[in-house]
Design a protein around this motif. Structure first.
Motif, short mmCIF file in Angstrom:
data_model
loop_
_atom_site.label_atom_id
_atom_site.label_comp_id
_atom_site.label_asym_id
_atom_site.label_seq_id
_atom_site.Cartn_x
_atom_site.Cartn_y
_atom_site.Cartn_z
N GLU A 1 0.85 -1.20 0.00
CA GLU A 1 0.00 0.00 0.00
C GLU A 1 0.88 1.25 0.00
O GLU A 1 1.91 1.30 0.66
CB GLU A 1 -0.88 -0.05 1.26
CG GLU A 1 -1.63 1.22 1.60
CD GLU A 1 -2.73 1.54 0.61
OE1 GLU A 1 -3.61 0.69 0.40
OE2 GLU A 1 -2.70 2.65 0.04
N VAL A 2 0.46 2.22 -0.78
CA VAL A 2 1.28 3.43 -0.88
C VAL A 2 0.94 4.45 0.21
O VAL A 2 1.80 5.11 0.77
CB VAL A 2 1.08 4.07 -2.28
CG1 VAL A 2 1.88 5.35 -2.40
CG2 VAL A 2 1.50 3.09 -3.35
N LYS A 3 -0.35 4.53 0.51
CA LYS A 3 -0.79 5.55 1.46
C LYS A 3 -0.61 5.07 2.90
O LYS A 3 -1.58 4.90 3.63
CB LYS A 3 -2.24 5.91 1.20
CG LYS A 3 -2.44 6.57 -0.14
CD LYS A 3 -3.90 6.88 -0.39
CE LYS A 3 -4.62 5.71 -1.02
NZ LYS A 3 -6.00 6.00 -1.36
N VAL A 4 0.61 4.81 3.26
CA VAL A 4 0.86 4.25 4.58
C VAL A 4 1.31 5.33 5.56
O VAL A 4 1.45 6.48 5.20
CB VAL A 4 1.95 3.16 4.50
CG1 VAL A 4 1.43 1.97 3.75
CG2 VAL A 4 3.20 3.71 3.86
N SER A 5 1.55 4.92 6.77
CA SER A 5 2.05 5.85 7.77
C SER A 5 3.56 5.92 7.71
O SER A 5 4.22 5.00 7.26
CB SER A 5 1.62 5.41 9.16
OG SER A 5 0.25 5.54 9.30
N GLU A 6 4.04 7.03 8.22
CA GLU A 6 5.47 7.28 8.14
C GLU A 6 5.87 7.96 9.44
O GLU A 6 5.13 8.81 9.92
CB GLU A 6 5.67 8.23 6.97
CG GLU A 6 7.06 8.57 6.61
CD GLU A 6 7.07 9.56 5.45
OE1 GLU A 6 7.86 9.37 4.54
OE2 GLU A 6 6.29 10.53 5.47
N ILE A 7 6.98 7.56 10.03
CA ILE A 7 7.35 8.16 11.31
C ILE A 7 8.57 9.05 11.15
O ILE A 7 9.55 8.67 10.53
CB ILE A 7 7.61 7.06 12.36
CG1 ILE A 7 6.29 6.38 12.68
CG2 ILE A 7 8.24 7.63 13.62
CD1 ILE A 7 6.35 5.30 13.69
N LYS A 8 8.44 10.26 11.69
CA LYS A 8 9.60 11.14 11.69
C LYS A 8 10.42 10.82 12.92
O LYS A 8 10.01 11.09 14.04
CB LYS A 8 9.15 12.60 11.74
CG LYS A 8 8.43 13.06 10.50
CD LYS A 8 8.05 14.52 10.65
CE LYS A 8 6.73 14.79 9.92
NZ LYS A 8 5.98 15.91 10.47
N GLU A 9 11.55 10.23 12.68
CA GLU A 9 12.38 9.73 13.77
C GLU A 9 12.71 10.82 14.79
O GLU A 9 12.71 10.58 15.98
CB GLU A 9 13.68 9.18 13.20
CG GLU A 9 13.84 7.70 13.42
CD GLU A 9 15.09 7.19 12.77
OE1 GLU A 9 16.15 7.81 12.96
OE2 GLU A 9 15.01 6.15 12.09
N ASP A 10 12.99 12.00 14.28
CA ASP A 10 13.42 13.06 15.17
C ASP A 10 12.35 13.42 16.19
O ASP A 10 12.64 13.87 17.28
CB ASP A 10 13.74 14.32 14.36
CG ASP A 10 15.02 14.16 13.60
OD1 ASP A 10 15.71 13.15 13.87
OD2 ASP A 10 15.32 15.01 12.76
N LEU A 11 11.11 13.27 15.77
CA LEU A 11 10.04 13.70 16.64
C LEU A 11 9.51 12.58 17.51
O LEU A 11 8.80 12.80 18.48
CB LEU A 11 8.89 14.28 15.82
CG LEU A 11 9.26 15.48 14.96
CD1 LEU A 11 8.00 16.10 14.38
CD2 LEU A 11 9.99 16.52 15.78
N CYS A 12 9.83 11.35 17.14
CA CYS A 12 9.27 10.22 17.87
C CYS A 12 9.92 10.12 19.25
O CYS A 12 11.13 10.16 19.38
CB CYS A 12 9.49 8.94 17.10
SG CYS A 12 8.94 7.49 18.00
N THR A 13 9.07 9.99 20.25
CA THR A 13 9.58 9.88 21.61
C THR A 13 9.70 8.44 22.06
O THR A 13 10.16 8.16 23.16
CB THR A 13 8.66 10.60 22.61
OG1 THR A 13 7.37 10.64 22.06
CG2 THR A 13 9.16 11.96 22.90
N GLY A 14 9.21 7.54 21.24
CA GLY A 14 9.32 6.14 21.60
C GLY A 14 8.36 5.68 22.68
O GLY A 14 8.64 4.74 23.40
N CYS A 15 7.21 6.34 22.79
CA CYS A 15 6.29 5.97 23.87
C CYS A 15 5.47 4.73 23.51
O CYS A 15 4.77 4.18 24.35
CB CYS A 15 5.36 7.12 24.22
SG CYS A 15 4.16 7.54 22.95
#
Lengths: 141, 563, 370, 141, 396, 424
Positions: free
Chosen positions: B487-501
């Motif tokens: 699937e193309v319309k997937v989620s994407e995580i911005k590593e810099d902003l991710c807090t890992g919760c």
């Protein structure tokens, strides 16, 4: 310049059930109140407080979130999460002094074109009765 | 990059102009910034319309396209492929639904027109925030791992194994065959013996495309459809454990079932009264062709008791009625001197030929006794007394031998395996299918399939059908030489902003998000993500972006809705 | 001598009327101005478009709830204003805006910038004082006399750049005795002149930099010396720095309100500088004790390297600090020194490059060659 | 000061000149003090002020920045920016009363193995004289 | 699908009662000193006064000489302890064994952060103590000596005082109530200031007491009774408090009036232990728009407040963290314009948490409310109300 | 197999699933459907048990996929005439009736219905509503285009040869009276038979009073009555209008006659009880059953839940429906011979599933036998449940015997598996 109040309602519809239901309402030529503007999302769980609160603060007179009935979610559980988030939001909006039913969560399936129309029309009527969202004129938001 | 948006309003024949002043719409839109051209067209989805759009994109060198027409359900794909053909990334396109949502819903022309303007404007603002998304292709491995060497597993393996597809089958016991191998007859009303299983096992063993691992269990499975890695533990004879890793493209879970432990409820008298047998023990007797009491004498009467464990487990196991009938037939055919009483709650014979099998048994003189509830089974000297309730009255029968049919329950490793495979269980403790009706052999983890009694009580033909169904699924998704396009319309995580919760991780049904424990951030596996956006909704810091449904894109729609 | 318009009205009223007429006639579409909020005494910036709302505007109210340069940049971050807007800014706010425009965080176009000779602003805490009105009239009295008012921010008390740069119109305030009788608007640019045609006043020629203004400048320079001394930084090196910043909560409010700190995610909030188990272990072993959360000084020093050269000394940072650290004073000190080295005056000219983004080949030639 | 005191010095070297120079010094078996710990960056322009500050606050006794001579930069002009950054740091240290000798900038070209040896040895001596960085003991940073 | 190992919570009946003649704080410090000396811990997380200043900060204390500066119960809460703990423990398992001496609200924050993977509790022993409340930070900063004296007075009497922070005055979780998640609790109540009571609340805590040779032989009844008395008083106050705030908020524009003076510094968020995001969503570029959009809004409203989205920030932040809010009051302390942020949040969180049947930080095993659901809940939020019980369908 | 083409007969839930899987695997599929729309019986259901999911929501994406898939060639209004050849190389004649509406031009706007002068009972709605001679079966039908019923159309049946009302109303030139029935020949390697089921004709059993008492409904009628897109738009308005206070639902209608248990009626009958409880919470609901056949891991839970809600379950040996003035009476006898009489306002009959009427013709043309029940027989009931007696022909879904959606889908996937395994 007393114009008849026409509300601005934002409707977030899930792609699989509610949007299809809305389409069905259209293709069945059911009359639906034009004050609701539809925004398509893939799943009702995508709609979180950020989207609803900003709509409200930016002057939406009402916000409708519609998704598949519990158990019908195309993504299995999304709508349960959506419901929980919504329950939280209902509490939060209370302190904005808005009538809590300015935001509404409804389950509308793909076959429920008529129900879609009924819900939207009723919601629009309710909101019209309530009058404009006081925040629309609140310069602080 | 310069933004040149082309806006096209489809009239859809008379459908749209009937209620919407298209010329006014065109006029309103042309005053917008960044809109290069606004045109109306009679029927955009027609071949002429598609040609027109294609020419426009090429001629006007459009960077974005907005088409105001019908529901995206109807023609989103149509126009996206036109964009693709014209060299424009199809995701730089937005379809605005002014037919269903405006023209057909709002009788007042003026209102409908202004609503359409609102929607189109939102579409234009939205499309400016679109990103060109690209389809990805992932190489695949077409081999398959089958967990469980019972009938279901064997059938799936046989169906799948071939020169282009290797099948690894693992079985925790010493040999293939599973529960079905112990049955006396599988085909009650036709009476044929069960050497077919043996044949199938032989066929498997001789196949060069099948790798059989007995005494083996899975320890770990990671990856996704087309790219799984599994760690297999094999117990060698001297108590040691050998570990090996294999690469496969799909996993079939065929771990079968266990029988309800009759000792759990004293009403069945099992383990207390002599000559109360469970179904398996009776099968053994049939196999040895000796129906004898503990004392060595032949029984004069046998009771077949249905539905043991049904109440405790909360479901009907579906097959017990039929195999009890099989026992009845057997007894009447081979030991006509034994009186057969069958204690039934509800007959569950949902197959077109099963009813006649029942009628035949009736004709053969089996005594069918209806009970509403079993009360007690106890030994009274030589005999076994079974008490039960029917129509609110207590009754009892006395027999020499009682055969109790236990419910089918999940096999003992189910929970552990569910953890390893990261797939859910249902409330009864069996594996849960992705969709009980429409996707009965899939799991939320794409590439992991279920078959047979691992899913719940099933009879043999259903299990076999499901095994073929899993193979059908695998054949169609893992075609040798083909790549898969997630699937193309997937989620994407911005590593810099991710807090890992890990909030996103816990709300994702598909297990598409994992944690990079070193970096302390969440990672989306694009091959698994289906793009619902639940994770986006749950992330407090906005570190996740759902492609094509990003915040800015939705906010543009909100803003225009509030205009 | 400079061109000016004189309106025979109380200064604030005159300005108010002038802006209102611009708005009424739709010459401008909005006014960016301080406004009193309903009921509560709070004052905040607003973009006013409705002349009715304009009644609540208080253009010269001596209060800075946010550095307006930052607010304007926020407004124009994604593009320029499409229609003319008047903005009433204090000199340091204009400087902040200029610095941000340099970094493409804002856009100057279509703004009519109006400023004043600035007597400073009251500290944020005064907003909750019960006798606020009294305080304000005292403030204006001291402005008339061109004195340093004690309840203004420390940064204002030692601010020597209180004459605006880059303003189209400047309102005379400091040292203007007849503040309550007449409103004097200096027209610094053709744009200012054009818009001022709407003002119902007489054209005059006046001097901005009066004697009083010069006196105040000198006074403030002296005060700066004094306050910088008081911070004690530099006396005993690291130890005094540690002590000055000891109460810091790490709330980063100073960076958040700083107009020059425009990053969406501050590097010091990011993961880059977080402790991992290993680092903690070695530090703890070495020191026998460790302040947590750590990195306090790194934040302040680091932030200084990032923005001190552009520090426009608006004093927001000190004012927002919940533990009364004189951030602005320390930063002003560092800033002044750095600006001298690079011959840079922040907020002077939007075209001038930021020192960190440019160089001259011939400069600092001795460095690195020893 | 204890003569056995061995300072901890961090040196950031640009890849093209200084690091090559340092390598050359190594190949030539020159004596380089063991207190120097080199970190390679592609250009001296990459030496962030924060690298220097962090090293200093973490207790490095000295921080060296090294790059190509002005005009020689592999990336045309990176080292001019470095120089400005150093001036900034230097000024900051001075203004705040910190020991400005703890940081330094040197141009070392690829052929200047001698220079590399010289500056590192000299700097080490200088730092030795200065003694340990008090920051390394400071708890309340 | 990992399953957190359950740590049992012991309902404490027995503990250790120690004499506090030397002074409560001294006794506590001595215990910690002993534990350090016996290598039960490698370091202690404890507040300390920064030498030569009046400032307090958290230190990880390893060197015994630092005990001179340590203060187990400073008059103010500077950095919220949960946040301090998170700052060094979030990126993996610690190599050292660390004891953290925290106020109950800080413990609860730590537990919430633990659930959010922002605190790693592996090698950390949590020690809580009865908390008399804290003084407003601004009061302390403007007159440290007087505030210290006032606080000392409160600490001796254990009576409510108007000079405490408002949220502290109505704090329900000032002590070990019914199974807080600390390992060991230090009861200061019970023979106020004459004795201290050590109550183990986990196997870890019990083991610690054994290792320190205190054992768990003494009855903790006295502490319990006094604690209960104080709790009852507080509960009375909280009702009045909530009522009053509800009344204020229910006025027209109530919420906005309270947040009117906000200058958008986000201090409240930055000091909030539960706002653990690297970058706040409301600082992100997601809510940036073109000037026309703002103009349009300004025209609609007549005037548009700057900085933009200030109210969205507050209400949005509330929606993000209110279920985890431990009412520690840090936000209010940090507010430069004295907005009663914490009081408002406390009122809302009190109600919302009840609705979700969730008390943050009470239990390490409770799932976070928004990471969980049941199928039969909250049907009433659907409109039209269609609360039919669904056929049983599998949750997870 | 030489041919990489597969013929799937019947575009119900099983046929669609099989087609989709085969197409995804890269084969070309000819999907032949006798109706003018796809989706089979499932799309008539409002919700399906046991999770009470909306059937349209469930099926619509699949229907879309089938229609939009390049590898699936859907022939509507079509029937298989004859089959020759053997596995790997079948020659199939398919008769395709004219739709008189161009699927390419028509956009489904519905402008043509209004002017059509002919009204007739809508078979899709169990004749509970009227449709025009040109119409779609129900709102939301896919493909979203009407078809003209040539027997009803005045122009086509010759009653009014110049009628062109619909043609004039159409803005897209989509009505094409010149279309003719045609026969096409297909070459396929395998055939999957998914022709589905029909319902036992309850009017043949007078004791149930169907046809005599208007408020006796068949199951399918009730499904449509309840459906949101059905004739009453989901309102429970009875034929003989009256408030619903009591409902009787009778199981096993025709079981004895047909000689088998259909396996699904118990569950869907309980689903009806669930529906009615939802709409009319106070209604008394009586489920008259013989043996409750509710196999499957979640079905019994559904039953327990209904029981908790107060639905009455009553086992009968014999049953009879009588009535007067719209008041119905259900008289049931239990195994002890005790008789019980229940007054109801509505009776729903749950008939057995039977083979469709044209199964026999199809069996002949395919050359595969039917078994004693009339369903297609398969090689070996237990070990080869979907392989017909003829190699290369597979029988799935209710064509093979009564079953629920889940099993039908499994069989569809299995048939695809068989075909693909064979190809390998």
């Amino acid at each position: 310049m007393e114009k008849k109040f026409k509300p601005n309602i934002v409707g977030f519809l899930c792609n699989w059930c509610s949007y299809a239901g809305a389409d069905l309402a259209g293709s069945s030529k059911t009359q639906v109140d034009p004050s609701l503007s539809v925004i398509r999302v893939m799943c009702s769980s995508r709609v979180n407080s950020n989207l609803i609160l900003s709509s409200l603060l930016w002057g939406a007179d009402g916000v409708l979130v519609a998704g598949c009935h519990p158990g019908d979610c195309h993504y299995e559980q999304g709508n349960y999460y959506a419901r929980r988030r919504f329950a939280l939001l209902k509490k939060i909006t209370k302190i904005l002094n808005l009538e809590p039913d300015r935001i509404q969560l409804s389950w509308i399936s793909a076959s429920e074109g008529k129900r879609y129309a009924e819900i939207v029309n009723q919601f629009a009527r309710d909101i019209t009765k309530k009058g404009p969202n006081p925040l629309t004129r609140n310069s602080q938001t | 990059m310069n933004k040149n948006i082309g806006v096209y309003v489809c009239e859809c024949g008379p459908n749209i102009p009937e209620r919407i002043d298209v010329d006014k719409v065109v006029q309103e839109m042309s005053s917008m910034d960044e809109v290069k051209t606004v045109k109306k067209f009679n029927l955009m989805c027609s071949n002429d319309g598609k040609k027109f759009l294609k020419e426009e994109i090429e001629k006007q060198k459009l960077s974005h396209v907005v088409v105001a027409a019908c529901s995206p359900k109807d023609h989103e794909k149509t126009f996206m492929s036109v964009c693709q053909e014209s060299g424009l990334n199809p995701y730089l396109f937005q379809l605005v639904n002014i037919r269903e949502q405006c023209a057909w819903m709002i009788p007042d022309k003026e209102e409908a027109t202004s609503k359409a303007v609102k929607y189109i404007r939102a579409g234009i603002h939205r499309v400016l925030y679109h990103n060109p998304l690209k389809k990805k292709e992932i190489e695949i491995n077409t081999d398959v791992l089958v967990i469980g060497g019972g009938l279901s597993g064997i059938e799936a393996a046989l169906s799948l194994a071939g020169p282009k597809r290797k099948v690894h089958i693992i079985e925790k016991t010493d040999s293939l065959g599973g529960m079905a191998a112990d049955l006396s007859q599988v085909l009650p009303h036709q009476g044929s013996k069960m050497d077919l299983i043996k044949k199938k096992v032989e066929q498997l063993e001789s196949s060069e495309f099948v790798n059989i691992n007995t005494f083996s269990q899975v320890k770990e499975v990671r990856g996704f459809l087309g790219n799984f890695e599994a760690v297999i533990n094999t117990h060698s004879g001297n108590g040691g454990v050998e570990e090996k890793e294999i690469k496969i493209g799909a996993v079939i879970v065929a771990t079968g079932f266990n029988l309800f432990d009759l000792k759990k409820n004293p009403i069945y008298g099992y383990g207390e009264a002599d000559n109360v047998l469970n179904a398996t023990e009776f099968e053994d007797m049939i196999n040895s062709e000796k129906i004898l009491l503990k004392s060595g004498k032949k029984p004069k009467s046998v009771a077949l008791v249905h539905c043991a464990g049904r109440k405790e487990q909360g479901y009907c196991s579906k097959v017990c009625c039929l195999y009890n009938l099989k026992f009845a037939h057997y007894l009447r055919d081979h030991h006509p001197d034994i009186e057969v009483k069958e204690l039934v709650i509800d007959w569950c014979l949902p197959h077109k030929q099963d009813q006649s099998y029942f009628e035949e048994a009736k004709d053969k003189g089996v005594d069918f006794i209806r009970m509403d509830e079993l009360l007690k089974t106890k030994s009274t000297g030589d005999q076994i007394q079974i008490e039960f309730k029917t129509n609110d009255k207590s009754h009892s029968v006395s027999v020499d031998m009682a055969v109790v049919a236990p419910a089918m329950v999940p096999s003992e490793d189910t929970t552990k395996l569910a953890d390893i495979l990261n797939i859910p269980l249902d409330k009864s403790g069996f594996f849960k299918e992705l969709h009980e009706m429409l996707d009965p052999v899939s799991t939320p983890m794409e590439g992991i399939y279920l078959t047979g009694c691992a899913l719940g009580p099933k009879n043999i033909h259903e299990s076999l059908t499901q095994s073929h169904a899993t193979s059908g699924k695998i054949f169609s998704t893992l075609v040798p030489g083909r790549k898969i396009e997630p699937e193309v319309k997937v989620s994407e995580i911005k590593e810099d902003l991710c807090t890992g919760c890990q909030t996103c991780l816990s709300v994702c049904f598909y297990g598409a998000i994992t944690t990079d424990s070193f970096k302390g951030v969440s990672v989306v596996n694009e091959a698994i993500c289906r793009g619902c956006g639940n994770c986006v909704g749950s992330c407090p810091s906005g570190a996740i972006r759902s492609k094509h449904f990003t915040y800015p894109q939705l906010y543009q729609e909100v803003l225009d809705a509030l205009r | 001598m400079a061109k000016a318009v004189k309106i025979k009205k109380k200064t604030e009223e005159g300005l108010h009327d002038f802006l209102k007429s611009l708005l009424d006639k739709e010459i401008i579409k909005g006014v960016f101005i301080l406004k009193k909020m309903d009921k509560t005494g709070a004052v905040s910036y607003s973009l006013i478009t409705d002349p009715e709302e304009f009644k609540k505007a208080v253009p010269l109210y001596p209060y800075m709830p946010v550095n307006a340069g930052k607010a304007l940049a926020n407004f124009t971050l994604l593009g320029k204003a499409e229609q003319p807007i008047a903005a009433i800014l204090r000199p340091c706010e204009i400087r902040a805006f200029v610095e941000l425009v340099k970094r493409t965080q804002g856009d100057f176009e279509n703004f009519l910038i109006i400023s004043l000779t600035c007597g400073g602003v009251l500290t944020l805490k005064t907003i909750s004082e019960p006798d606020q009105d009294k305080l304000i009239s005292q403030y204006w009295e001291s402005v008339k006399k061109a004195e340093v008012f004690e309840h203004t921010r420390e940064a204002c008390q030692f601010c020597e750049h209180f004459l605006p740069l880059n303003a189209d119109i400047t309102v005379a305030a400091v040292g203007k005795k007849d503040l309550d009788e007449e409103c004097l608007l200096f027209l610094n640019t053709p744009k200012g002149e054009k818009f001022a045609q709407e003002a119902s006043g007489s054209s005059v020629s006046e001097e901005i930099e009066t004697e009083k203004v010069q006196q105040l400048k000198k006074k403030r320079e002296e005060l700066k010396e004094k306050y910088v001394q008081q911070t004690e930084t530099g006396e005993t090196g690291m130890k005094s720095l540690v002590n000055v910043f000891a109460p810091c909560l790490g709330c980063h409010g100073c960076s958040h309100v700083c107009p020059i700190c425009y990053c969406t995610l501050c590097e010091f909030d990011s993961k880059t500088l977080q402790y991992n188990a290993d680092g903690l272990s070695s530090d703890l072993k070495r020191k026998g004790g460790l302040k947590v959360p750590s990195g306090n000084l790194l934040f302040h020093l680091g932030r200084m390297t990032h923005m001190a050269v552009s520090c426009i000394s608006c004093g927001m940072c000190s004012d927002v600090c919940p533990v009364n650290i004189p951030v602005a004073t320390v930063f002003s000190k560092a800033g002044k020194s750095l600006q001298k080295v690079f011959d840079y005056f922040p907020g002077k000219d939007a075209e001038e490059p930021v020192p960190g983004g440019t160089y001259k080949e011939e400069e600092f030639a001795e460095i690195g060659e020893q | 000061m204890n003569s056995k005191y061995k300072p901890n010095i961090i040196a950031f070297l640009c890849n093209w000149c200084s690091y090559t120079g340092a390598d050359l010094a190594g190949t030539a078996r020159m004596k380089i003090p063991s207190s120097i710990k080199t970190i390679r960056v592609m250009c001296s322009g990459r030496i962030d002020a924060l690298f220097v500050l962090k090293a200093f606050l973490k207790g490095a006794d000295g921080v060296m920045m090294m790059g190509c001579h002005p005009g020689d930069c592999h990336y045309q002009k990176g080292n001019y920016n470095t120089r400005r950054r150093y001036v900034l740091l230097d000024n900051l240290f001075k203004t705040l009363g910190l020991e400005k000798k703890r940081i330094g900038l040197w141009w070392v070209s690829a052929s200047e193995a001698n220079r590399y040896a010289k500056v590192t040895n000299e700097y080490t001596e200088e730092i030795k004289k200065l003694g340990p960085n008090p920051t390394s003991e400071e708890i309340f940073l | 699908m990992s399953h957190q190992k359950k740590e049992e919570t012991i309902i404490p009946e027995k503990g250790t009662v120690l004499s506090a003649e030397k002074g409560t704080k001294r006794v506590i410090l001595d215990i910690l000193k002993k534990a350090l000396a016996e290598n039960l811990f490698d370091a202690v997380l404890i507040p300390a006064q920064v030498p030569e200043t009046e400032a307090y900060s958290w230190i990880l204390l390893q060197d015994e000489s630092l005990f001179e500066w340590a203060d187990p119960l400073p008059p103010v809460m500077t950095v919220q302890g949960g946040r301090a703990l998170s700052s060094f423990s979030k990126n993996g398992e610690l190599e050292q064994n660390i004891a953290a001496l925290l106020r109950p609200c800080e413990i609860r924050a730590a537990i919430e952060l633990f659930k959010l993977k922002q605190v790693n509790l592996k090698n950390i022993t949590l020690i809580s103590l009865d908390c008399p409340g804290a003084m407003p930070l601004s009061n302390y900063m403007s007159d440290p000596q007087k505030t210290k004296k006032d606080f000392q007075h409160i600490l001796e009497k254990w009576e409510n005082s108007e000079s405490l922070r408002p949220v502290c005055q109505v704090c329900q979780h000032f002590s070990f109530i019914d199974g807080t998640a600390a390992d060991l609790h230090i009861g200061l109540l019970g023979d106020k200031n004459k004795n201290i009571t050590l109550i183990p609340s986990s196997p870890k805590g019990k083991k610690l007491l054994d290792q320190l040779e205190f054992g768990t032989k003494d009855s903790v009844e006295k502490w319990k009774t006094e604690k209960q008395q104080l709790a009852n008083e507080k509960i009375k106050r909280i009702d009045a408090f909530n009522r009053e705030w509800k009344k204020k908020i229910n006025q027209a524009n109530g919420f906005f009036n309270e947040f009117n003076p906000c200058i958008n510094c986000h201090n409240c968020m930055n000091v909030c232990p539960m706002c653990y995001c690297q970058q706040c969503y409301f600082d992100s570029q997601a809510i940036n728009f073109k000037p026309e959009a703002y103009m349009q809004k300004a025209e609609q409203k007549g005037a548009l407040r700057f900085p933009l989205n200030t109210m969205l920030f507050h209400i949005g932040r509330m929606s993000h963290m209110v279920l985890s809010c431990v009412s520690c009051g840090a936000c209010e302390d940090a507010c430069p314009v004295s907005i009663p942020v914490s009081q408002l949040f406390s009122m809302v969180s009190d109600q919302t948490q009840k609705e979700f049947k969730y008390t943050p930080g009470m239990n390490r095993e409770d799932a976070l409310p928004l990471q969980d659901f049941t199928e039969q809940e909250f049907c009433e939020v659907e409109v039209p109300d269609e609360c039919h019980e669904k056929a049983p369908e599998e949750a997870k | 197999m030489e041919q990489q083409n597969v013929l799937v007969i019947g575009a119900g839930v099983a046929g669609m699933e099989a087609s989709l899987i085969l197409a995804e695997a890269g084969l070309n599929v000819h999907l032949v459907e006798k109706e003018s729309l796809i989706g089979g019986q499932t799309i008539k259901f409002e919700e399906v048990y046991p999770n009470m999911e909306c059937a349209t929501c469930m099926i619509a994406p699949q229907q879309q996929d089938v229609l939009q898939n390049d590898r699936i060639n859907v022939s509507l209004l079509s029937k298989v005439q004859s089959v020759e050849g053997s596995a790997g190389n079948f020659k199939v004649q398919v008769k395709k009736k004219a739709r008189y509406v161009s699927l390419i031009n028509c956009i489904g706007c519905g402008a043509c219905y209004e002017p059509c002068p002919v009204s007739l009972g809508n078979a899709f709605e169990e004749r509970m509503s009227q449709k025009k001679a040109i119409a779609v079966a129900c709102p939301g039908a896919l493909p979203n285009a009407p078809a003209i019923d040539p027997e009803a159309c005045l122009r086509l049946n010759g009653k009014k040869k110049d009628c062109s009302a619909c043609q004039e109303a159409c803005g897209f030139d989509a009505i094409d009276f010149s279309q003719k029935d045609e026969t096409v020949e297909l070459n396929v390697g395998a055939i999957i038979v998914a022709t589905g089921f029909d319902q036992f004709d309850v009017s043949t059993l007078p004791q149930y009073g169907y046809g005599k008492h208007p408020n006796v409904y068949t199951a399918m009628e009730f499904e449509r009555l309840y459906a949101q897109n059905g004739p009453t738009e989901g309102e429970l308005t009875l034929r003989q209008d009256k408030p619903i206070k009591s409902v009787g639902i009778i199981h096993c209608v025709g079981r004895k006659q047909e000689g088998y248990c259909s396996g699904v009626c118990c569950m869907y009958s309980m689903k009806f009880a669930y529906f009615i409880k939802d709409k009319v919470p106070d209604a008394d609901i009586h489920e008259f059953h013989t043996d409750l056949c509710i196999p499957g891991k979640s079905h019994q839970k559904f039953y327990n839940e209904l029981k908790d809600k107060g639905v009455h379950f009553c086992r009968f040996e014999d049953i009879k429906v009588s009535g007067q003035n719209g008041n119905l009476q259900v008289r049931s006898t239990n195994s002890d011979g005790k008789e019980k009489s229940t007054d109801t306002d509505m009776v729903i009959l749950s008939p057995a599933l039977t083979p469709p009427p044209d199964a026999e013709i199809l069996a002949k043309s395919l050359g595969i036998p039917q078994d004693s029940t009339g369903f297609f027989s398969t090689q070996n009931q237990k070990l080869n449940p979907i392989d017909s007696e003829k190699e290369g022909i597979y029988v799935i879904g209710c064509a093979e015997g009564p079953k629920d959606i889940s099993e039908s889908v499994s069989q569809a996937e299995a048939a695809a598996g068989r075909v693909l395994s064979f190809l390998q």
